[in-house]
Design a protein around this motif. Sequence first.
Motif: not given
Length: 120
Positions: A106-118
Amino acid sequence: VQLQASGGGLVQTGGSLRLSCVASGRTFSTHAMGWFRQAPGKEREFVAAINWSGTTTDYTASVKGRFTISRDNAKNTVYLQMHSLKPEDTAVYYCAADRHSDISRGYDYWGQGTLVTVSS
């Protein structure tokens, strides 16, 4: 709780990356934490979670044995160590804080994303 993720980048197939997520505030150690990812054109999916003390972890099947979630409560930071990366791991990765100290998803707090490209 405010979350700041970092560590994404471009890596070749088979490579490794370590993502970090730093939390603000004094309550970090009271939250279980999770990592999620969202690939282009797909829904966001659960990747890994860790309880408040780091003694319990949970992973989606596709990353078991390749990814490791850990945390350092003294640094208010949760990590996602990724090895043997595959093109299908390409996504924006997000960290999130659970509303409970044990893993409840149950997640209430979210960060901004970080892009991973493989790259293949």
